[in-house]
Design an enzyme around this catalytic site. Sequence first.
Site, PDB file in Angstrom:
ATOM      1  N   HIS A   1       0.830  -1.201   0.000  1.00  0.00           N
ATOM      2  CA  HIS A   1       0.000   0.000   0.000  1.00  0.00           C
ATOM      3  C   HIS A   1       0.869   1.258   0.000  1.00  0.00           C
ATOM      4  O   HIS A   1       2.072   1.216   0.279  1.00  0.00           O
ATOM      5  CB  HIS A   1      -0.908   0.018   1.235  1.00  0.00           C
ATOM      6  CG  HIS A   1      -2.022  -0.978   1.177  1.00  0.00           C
ATOM      7  ND1 HIS A   1      -3.313  -0.637   0.855  1.00  0.00           N
ATOM      8  CD2 HIS A   1      -2.030  -2.319   1.375  1.00  0.00           C
ATOM      9  CE1 HIS A   1      -4.071  -1.716   0.866  1.00  0.00           C
ATOM     10  NE2 HIS A   1      -3.316  -2.753   1.185  1.00  0.00           N
TER      11      HIS A   1
ATOM     12  N   GLU B   1       3.093   0.119   4.192  1.00  0.00           N
ATOM     13  CA  GLU B   1       2.746   1.470   3.738  1.00  0.00           C
ATOM     14  C   GLU B   1       4.060   2.133   3.318  1.00  0.00           C
ATOM     15  O   GLU B   1       4.871   2.541   4.146  1.00  0.00           O
ATOM     16  CB  GLU B   1       2.063   2.259   4.855  1.00  0.00           C
ATOM     17  CG  GLU B   1       0.719   1.719   5.278  1.00  0.00           C
ATOM     18  CD  GLU B   1      -0.408   2.093   4.311  1.00  0.00           C
ATOM     19  OE1 GLU B   1      -0.104   2.647   3.234  1.00  0.00           O
ATOM     20  OE2 GLU B   1      -1.581   1.832   4.643  1.00  0.00           O
TER      21      GLU B   1
END
Length: 365
Positions: free
Chosen positions: A243, A325
Amino acid sequence: KQANGDYKVTVRSSNHKGDSGLYNSHVYLVDNAGKFIGLGGKQVTLDITKTQGTLTIANNDKNRGTFDVVITNLTNPGGITGVVIPVWSDQNGQDDLVWHNATKQEDGSYKVTVSASQHKWNSGKYIVHGYLTDASGKNVSFGATSVDVVAPKKIGSASRGNYDVFNKIVYLDAGHGGYDPGASYFGISEKSLTLAIQSRVKAKLEAEGYQVVTTRTSDAFVDLTDRSRAANASESDIFVSIHINAAGSSDVQGIETYYYQPYAEYPSRINAAYHANPTRLSMSDTLANAIQSSLINATGAQNQGVKRRTFAVLRETTAPAVLLELGFLSNSQEAARLTTSVYQETLANAIVAGIKAYYEKESNV
């Protein structure tokens, strides 16, 4: 009919069996009574490169039940945007049919590694067909072959709750997709970045001898639970979800990695037996720290640390699972870096290095 009153038609060799040689064109007009009136004819000689390619079986590993399909000398007059390899065993018809996506290599060839684990652990003759995808999106056949496969006895996987087994199979989950773009800033969508980075990680892992299973290889929407369901049906050892972050403040930047934290108010829907398994959580912790450390060392990005949340893909996946992330798209500096091939390559190398470090610590493979 053209704007100036002329008439034009484009003739494609693909509509004429792709043949080379002398083409004859006759021209007729059709009058108001429906009668054909000949106007003349022309000839043209075309030298057409036909669709062709060579399928070769390599590295048939009878200990692991794997083999490589290598595609060389691939040509097509309509262009090549991808290569797919449908494979099935001769047991029970095509009930184990899988369309494998081949990856382009530096030398221009294509390759995919096929595992008996993807084909119900069947032994025997495997049928291999080759299709390229042309510029219009059409699949065009270019050949077929077969190979005899000896599948080892199925012994399970972490995705099935056996955390003592290591198959060197990694499940990669490119976040978002389709009508879900994820974070979007500066004309950049998270879904495109996660897919691009996944592609690099996949190729590098395969070059290291790992097998890779993915949630998506195109801009397609996949439900969160379906992502975990697909991972749990595989023989993968670990689940890595990719992500790109966002924050309310444009000043926030850095990389962080998550693994699962059970929350009582969010009970598991499909993974009740394993979501809070202590071995799974411990191995997820090891995986998260290995990848986070590798990412920070490689990129020099601000270290936002390893954190725990009850994200659905972490909760419903049986194997050790992490969610990466890789930067904040809401930060203009990180957004600019994330779109460059150089930085994407750095991220991919670091993720692979972290995964390898995890395997070395947990399995000694």
